[in-house]
Write an enzyme that holds these catalytic residues in place. Sequence first.
Site, short mmCIF file in Angstrom:
data_model
loop_
_atom_site.label_atom_id
_atom_site.label_comp_id
_atom_site.label_asym_id
_atom_site.label_seq_id
_atom_site.Cartn_x
_atom_site.Cartn_y
_atom_site.Cartn_z
CE LYS A 26 -142.81 -8.71 17.96
NZ LYS A 26 -143.04 -9.32 16.79
NE ARG A 96 -144.87 -4.95 16.64
CZ ARG A 96 -143.63 -4.76 17.06
NH1 ARG A 96 -144.03 -3.47 18.18
NH2 ARG A 96 -142.28 -4.55 16.60
N GLY A 105 -138.57 -14.11 13.20
CA GLY A 105 -139.35 -14.29 11.57
C GLY A 105 -140.20 -15.47 11.63
CG MET A 107 -145.08 -16.98 14.78
SD MET A 107 -145.61 -17.11 16.50
CE MET A 107 -144.19 -16.82 17.66
NE ARG A 352 -134.90 -9.68 18.71
CZ ARG A 352 -135.65 -10.20 17.41
NH1 ARG A 352 -136.97 -10.30 17.84
NH2 ARG A 352 -135.23 -9.52 16.70
CG HIS A 468 -133.83 -16.11 6.67
ND1 HIS A 468 -133.54 -16.88 6.48
CD2 HIS A 468 -134.92 -16.69 8.67
CE1 HIS A 468 -133.96 -17.88 7.64
NE2 HIS A 468 -134.84 -17.55 8.16
NE ARG A 631 -113.41 -49.87 29.76
CZ ARG A 631 -114.06 -49.39 28.88
NH1 ARG A 631 -115.69 -48.68 29.14
NH2 ARG A 631 -114.08 -49.64 27.97
CB SER A 778 -115.96 -43.99 36.73
OG SER A 778 -116.18 -43.80 35.81
N GLY A 780 -120.35 -45.11 34.58
CA GLY A 780 -120.33 -45.30 33.31
C GLY A 780 -122.32 -45.35 32.30
CB THR A 781 -124.58 -42.06 32.03
OG1 THR A 781 -122.78 -41.69 31.59
CG2 THR A 781 -124.16 -42.02 33.87
CB CYS A 845 -116.17 -42.10 32.38
SG CYS A 845 -116.56 -43.46 32.38
CE1 TYR A 865 -113.64 -38.61 36.42
CE2 TYR A 865 -113.62 -38.85 39.36
CZ TYR A 865 -114.07 -39.66 37.83
OH TYR A 865 -113.44 -40.77 37.41
P1 ADP Z 1 -141.05 -9.71 13.78
O1 ADP Z 1 -141.54 -10.63 14.85
O2 ADP Z 1 -140.63 -10.32 12.70
O3 ADP Z 1 -139.68 -8.60 14.73
P2 ADP Z 1 -142.30 -7.28 14.54
O4 ADP Z 1 -143.93 -7.43 14.79
O5 ADP Z 1 -141.45 -6.69 15.76
O6 ADP Z 1 -141.72 -8.78 13.75
O7 ADP Z 1 -142.99 -6.54 13.24
C1 ADP Z 1 -141.84 -6.38 11.94
C2 ADP Z 1 -142.01 -4.97 11.64
O8 ADP Z 1 -143.17 -3.76 11.36
C3 ADP Z 1 -140.74 -4.08 13.05
O9 ADP Z 1 -139.79 -4.05 12.70
C4 ADP Z 1 -141.98 -2.65 12.60
O10 ADP Z 1 -140.59 -2.12 11.89
C5 ADP Z 1 -142.74 -2.64 11.32
N1 ADP Z 1 -143.57 -2.51 12.92
C6 ADP Z 1 -143.65 -3.72 14.01
N2 ADP Z 1 -145.46 -2.32 14.46
C7 ADP Z 1 -145.58 -1.39 13.98
C8 ADP Z 1 -145.78 0.33 13.91
N3 ADP Z 1 -146.57 0.15 15.18
N4 ADP Z 1 -145.47 1.12 13.62
C9 ADP Z 1 -144.94 0.94 12.31
N5 ADP Z 1 -144.19 -0.30 12.24
C10 ADP Z 1 -144.07 -1.48 12.96
MG MG Z 2 -139.47 -7.56 14.94
MG MG Z 3 -142.61 -11.23 11.84
#
Ligand code: ADP
Ligand code: MG
Ligand code: MG
Length: 893
Positions: A26, A96, A105, A107, A352, A468, A631, A778, A780-781, A845, A865
Amino acid sequence: MTKWVYRFGGGEAEGRSADVERLGGKGANLAEMASLGLPVPPGLTIVAEACAFYFDNDKALPEELKAQVLEGIAAMEELTGRTFGGHPKPLLLSIRSGARASMPGMMDTVLNLGLNDETVQALGHDAGDARFAWDSYRRFIQMYADVVMGLDHEVFEEILEDEKARFGHEYDTDLSAVEWQHVVGIYKQMIEEELGESFPQDPHVQLWGAIAAVFSSWMNPRAKTYRTLHRIPEEWGTAVNVQAMVFGNLGSSSATGVAFTRNPSTGERALYGEFLVNAQGEDVVAGIRTPQSITEEGRLASGSEKPSMEKLMPEAFAEFKEICGRLEAHYRDMQDLEFTVERGKLWMLQTRSGKRTTRAAMKIAVDMVAEGLITEEEAVCRIEPPSLDQLLHPTIDPRVERHVIGSGLPASPGAATGEVVFTAEEAVQAEAEGRKVILVRIETSPEDIHGMHAAEGILTTRGGMTSHAAVVARGMGIPCVVGAGSMRVDMRNEVLIGVAGMTLKRGDTITIDGSSGQVLEGAVPMIQPELSGDFGKLMAWADKCRRMTVRTNADTPQDARAARSFGAEGIGLCRTEHMFFEGDRIQVMREMILAEDEGGRRAALAKLLPMQRSDFVELFSIMHGLPVTIRLLDPPLHEFLPKTEAEIADVAKAMGMSPAFLARRIDAIHEFNPMLGHRGCRLAISYPEIAEMQARAIFEAAVEAAKVTGEPVELEIMVPLVSLRTELDYVKDVIDRVAEDVAKESGTPIHYLVGTMIELPRAAIRAHVIAETAEFFSFGTNDLTQTTFGISRDDAAAFIPTYQRKGIIEHDPFISLDFDGVGELIRLAAERGRKARNDLKLGICGEHGGDPASIHFCEDSGLDYVSCSPFRVPIARLAAAQAAIGKRTGDPL
Ligand code: ADP
Ligand code: MG
Ligand code: MG
């Protein structure tokens, strides 16, 4: 001085996307976007090394780091014209997480940090919108209490539900400033009651609390599970991003959303995303309100009445679209983006490389070659070989009538049938019992990961394509339908209610179609997938790149046919013993084994000969001139013997013996350690008539098959479990004599090679001597791993998991080749063998032949192979291509 903090914002950045190891994904991409001049709220990234420091030092952070963070915040204040914790324009921050590999999601994030009873007033004043300020404050309290103070967010949701009902509102957005202020009061009171401490008012206390919590979240159970599943090392740690807030909850000209530059499910080249007006952060993912499509095209496709971002915010949309194009071209890959619109102004919050289904990955890679963005070789390297499994998933036979009981969004392709279960625990339990289940939930959360993994398919009644359930299922390659709004889950009574009130209980069978979004009653006929199109194109490129050939392990015509359809270029291992188990053959085999003398054995072998010959004719015909390695009989004989009394009586009768006599003969054959006993070439040396019969069946079949197909069979006869050259010499003599006889009888010259499996350490070490006789090796692991470690594969399950848990070994050596030990023996044998015979053919193999890491090793060791089970052939073709490319470019993939 250690540089703990990297700043970004105002059109420049100290880091770049290449700094991903230090800055996390990030942070590195925020820096890259800022340096490209894109609108990114200013911020700073605390490097991932600080995470290790934090855990090594009793959860303390270095003073130097703290000073650098404060300097960074001062810079943010300058860029935004706001003050952290101050008046009249308070600066709010988002905290973040961001590890090197994306862990969506897993952390925690805290938004709106810096608010307290005073700054909330200033924020409302400054924005001219008190409702917004109080909405932000209640969000902050809720997240902070959850993430930092450890108070479950559900208690806040309950309060909110109650208050909303009391005020008579349906949506969060309906609450007024006063009403939110009231809710905030109850929240704070609740925290005091539950925790015995009050919500911290000092923004600096909040700041360090949140940073520490993000580091701590690296070790939370769901993050740990995710790392184990995705093999992410714990040492990496997470970086922390501290960023100025922008606000999607500032009224109807504000919004927040997520998007993919191409469709992550199909790969289609079209901007694809969802957004919510007047909302913040994770509202989109959480499924609180159903998000709207960002494009008109998407809106029309989903049949939604709600306006698209394209219609609603044309300027912000146009800028966003342009940025998407730029980022895709810059990263030369499909991007997954997060953005916020604050009063009409667009802000980029994340980019990303987007997760995608294999089908999408395939299409995107092939399209990007056509678009001139990437080369064919790069396209080949973009697909993870194991993910090809997803394309080999069955789909519902289009000819059958569908009894649709509900439908949702097609979140992850492929069809799956199973019993309905409602909790992750039940799914895990069912998998352990060997039952196939569909996990049915209102929505899933990271706590459900285990159950999702155990299920055949996932069905949720809430949430969008980026919920999710959808994201995780696509990653796992599990068919998934989300947001099946026409269905209802009644958790209390454990029933799923479909259209027209159709009710399904736990244990009832349903089928989900992750490609259409339909939910069907019962089990439905499926068909195998199509392997042409993008798949065919990409595999053809892979085939151009690779050096090693890919064969299959096949004992039956069925396997051989499947393998050829997957592109196998020969058979690397045909285990003849499997041919002796079918039907009444086992009976004849038993007669042979239990015969009292050579005469008796020969009589039984004469009966086996035509059976074995006809099998080979069929196999050779299917392989149509491709190499086939056969074989000779390998397993210890007791595996064929009758076990139950009834079986013994049957055999005794057929052989004209008394059951008691037969039982004594069976006893005599008993071995204490059969894996190291009378098996492999040792059988052929004790009973050469067995090898004779097999050789005759092979040669006669080869003559016959060549007549049928018009192609001579490329025959390789493999002698198992050799440790001495003299063993191989003896068996080769037997084979050669039979070949001569069959050639004379048929009047056809016969070409064949005789070689051995290298599966004993002694054979590997004496490879140069064995290669004087052997024309191919061959590896034969499976057995080579057993005999190198001295671990019986059949008994390893009792302690290998303990070894892994205690950190004695990292991987199960029967799954991932042990490069250091077993691998060393392979390298040595290859080298010594080739020295004695420079055209010695080398292959592998064992089970490892289909494992990408092991295939890389084979490429490095110069093998000719790899051979693997039929369904792994496409995986091996791709992995072999990537290995060859990696070796050529010096880039270990
Ligand atoms: P995750 O790892 O769950 O994607 P993020 O750090 O991307 O976590 O944060 C989740 C959401 O929080 C982002 O998708 C965004 O909508 C909101 N967010 C994060 N940073 C900011 C910011 N500086 N201003 C406004 N919204 C934010
Ligand atoms: Mg995010
Ligand atoms: Mg998060």
